[in-house]
Design a protein around this motif. Sequence first.
Motif, mmCIF file in Angstrom:
data_model
loop_
_atom_site.group_PDB
_atom_site.id
_atom_site.type_symbol
_atom_site.label_atom_id
_atom_site.label_comp_id
_atom_site.label_asym_id
_atom_site.label_seq_id
_atom_site.Cartn_x
_atom_site.Cartn_y
_atom_site.Cartn_z
ATOM 1 N N GLY A 247 1.207 -1.178 -0.218
ATOM 2 C CA GLY A 247 0.103 -0.606 0.013
ATOM 3 C C GLY A 247 0.768 1.556 -0.088
ATOM 4 N N LYS A 248 0.098 2.628 0.444
ATOM 5 C CA LYS A 248 0.948 3.741 -0.053
ATOM 6 C C LYS A 248 2.129 3.660 1.117
ATOM 7 C CE LYS A 248 -0.502 9.146 -0.531
ATOM 8 N NZ LYS A 248 -0.706 8.929 1.199
ATOM 9 N N TYR A 249 2.447 4.652 0.574
ATOM 10 C CA TYR A 249 4.332 4.934 2.009
ATOM 11 C C TYR A 249 3.989 5.289 2.842
ATOM 12 C CZ TYR A 249 8.579 5.786 3.833
ATOM 13 O OH TYR A 249 9.450 6.631 4.004
ATOM 14 N N LYS A 250 3.792 5.781 4.505
ATOM 15 C CA LYS A 250 3.441 6.189 4.989
ATOM 16 C C LYS A 250 4.045 6.036 5.998
ATOM 17 C CE LYS A 250 -1.621 5.354 4.585
ATOM 18 N NZ LYS A 250 -3.068 5.512 4.864
ATOM 19 N N PRO A 251 5.273 6.820 6.236
ATOM 20 C CA PRO A 251 5.899 7.225 6.926
ATOM 21 C C PRO A 251 5.978 7.849 8.479
ATOM 22 C CG PRO A 251 6.634 8.345 5.283
ATOM 23 C CD PRO A 251 5.279 7.685 5.114
ATOM 24 N N LYS A 252 6.801 7.162 9.399
ATOM 25 C CA LYS A 252 6.063 8.024 10.177
ATOM 26 C C LYS A 252 7.458 8.389 11.180
ATOM 27 C CE LYS A 252 2.320 5.853 12.536
ATOM 28 N NZ LYS A 252 2.102 3.595 13.090
ATOM 29 N N ASP A 253 7.395 9.732 11.868
ATOM 30 C CA ASP A 253 8.038 10.479 12.850
ATOM 31 C C ASP A 253 7.284 10.924 14.211
ATOM 32 O OD1 ASP A 253 7.036 12.983 12.798
ATOM 33 O OD2 ASP A 253 7.952 13.447 10.548
ATOM 34 N N ALA A 254 8.973 12.260 14.538
ATOM 35 C CA ALA A 254 8.893 11.930 16.434
ATOM 36 C C ALA A 254 7.576 12.891 16.283
ATOM 37 C CB ALA A 254 10.070 13.041 16.365
ATOM 38 N N SER A 255 6.831 13.776 15.145
ATOM 39 C CA SER A 255 5.973 14.638 15.543
ATOM 40 C C SER A 255 4.168 13.430 15.328
ATOM 41 C CB SER A 255 5.385 15.708 14.428
ATOM 42 O OG SER A 255 5.787 15.276 13.506
ATOM 43 N N SER A 256 4.926 12.001 15.058
ATOM 44 C CA SER A 256 3.119 11.460 14.865
ATOM 45 C C SER A 256 2.618 10.852 15.822
ATOM 46 C CB SER A 256 3.668 10.106 14.328
ATOM 47 O OG SER A 256 4.216 10.147 12.975
ATOM 48 N N LYS A 257 1.344 11.023 15.206
ATOM 49 C CA LYS A 257 0.513 11.184 16.219
ATOM 50 C C LYS A 257 0.423 9.934 16.785
ATOM 51 C CE LYS A 257 -3.184 14.678 16.221
ATOM 52 N NZ LYS A 257 -2.477 15.600 14.723
ATOM 53 N N THR A 258 -0.466 9.444 18.383
ATOM 54 C CA THR A 258 -0.217 8.442 18.441
ATOM 55 C C THR A 258 -2.052 7.612 17.973
ATOM 56 O OG1 THR A 258 0.824 8.276 20.996
ATOM 57 C CG2 THR A 258 -0.573 6.249 20.770
ATOM 58 N N PRO A 259 -1.615 6.820 17.353
ATOM 59 C CA PRO A 259 -3.354 5.755 17.336
ATOM 60 C C PRO A 259 -4.094 5.543 17.766
ATOM 61 C CG PRO A 259 -0.809 4.332 15.993
ATOM 62 C CD PRO A 259 -0.401 6.149 17.478
ATOM 63 N N PHE A 260 -5.199 5.643 17.547
ATOM 64 C CA PHE A 260 -5.962 5.499 18.218
ATOM 65 C C PHE A 260 -6.393 3.918 18.565
ATOM 66 C CE2 PHE A 260 -10.477 2.593 17.559
ATOM 67 C CZ PHE A 260 -10.944 3.529 18.913
ATOM 68 N N TYR A 261 -5.769 2.761 17.603
ATOM 69 C CA TYR A 261 -6.081 1.657 18.133
ATOM 70 C C TYR A 261 -5.047 1.174 18.775
ATOM 71 C CZ TYR A 261 -1.712 1.081 15.017
ATOM 72 O OH TYR A 261 -1.100 1.217 14.328
ATOM 73 N N HIS A 262 -3.735 2.407 19.566
ATOM 74 C CA HIS A 262 -3.045 1.484 20.678
ATOM 75 C C HIS A 262 -3.501 2.366 21.514
ATOM 76 C CE1 HIS A 262 0.941 0.503 19.228
ATOM 77 N NE2 HIS A 262 0.460 0.890 18.507
#
Length: 270
Positions: A247-262
């Motif tokens: 699928g689509k490339y979706k990198p994360k970095d230090a500013s990424s939000k915590t995903p709901f499922y976590h």
Amino acid sequence: MKKWDSEFQLGDLVTPEQIEFFDEHGVILFRNFLTPEQVKLFISEVSRIEQMWLEEKREKVNGIPLKFGKDEHGNTTIQRLCFSSLFSEPLHQLLEHPRLQALLQLLGSYEGRIGEQEKDGLVVNNYINTPNSTFTQMGWHTDSPRDLFMGQRIMPMLNVGIHLDTCMFENGGLRVIPGTHRQNIFKLLFGKKYFIDNSDDSREIGFDIHAGDLSVHDGRLWHRVKQSPLYGEASRRRVMYVPLVTGKYKPKDASSKTPFYHRFTSKVHH
């Protein structure tokens, strides 16, 4: 519950026989992917990163929460490390290994890649059975609802586990229900109670896993981690999970939000 023994070796290419086996069952085990020296090196790297993060009082990496617990001496440990290859040159080099790239063949017609900066990156799960451990087992689940939470259709995803500790079948560890990667969407979502159900299933299989072995299972397969009957250090199982994603490339970095499922799974991973 049965023990399976597939004596496959991973070369520079995945063989047609190995692809056929994986397509049918949704799981395959390769022996001796790492040498004993590499196992030692990676254990020391994981330990170094853990100490560094504990000293920094770090709680998240790229928006993904770390999971903490205690060892049998009451010391705080990190039981789930994410994006670990971004903090270690040997682990980063491991992800560029041609034999890992070869596993992308198991995605068939889908274009795949190693998601070093995506999802949760290179995850190290550190299971240990003590009274204060938060991570001794994991209930039945598939990895597919994550895609639904992100508002996208379910894509094939391979879970590649590189095992740093020997874990015989009797001592718990990875359990899967072969063939369920082909189930329909209803069974995928409602076949079992996600994470809560930890009961044995007559269709499930497990393995004798040795330090240095590599396992691959399809993320759509029902799987769990069974609790070890052993206690303390003897129960420790460290597994590095390499994300092979599509699928689509979706990198994360230090500013990424915590995903709901976590926020949800933190309540159910016991």
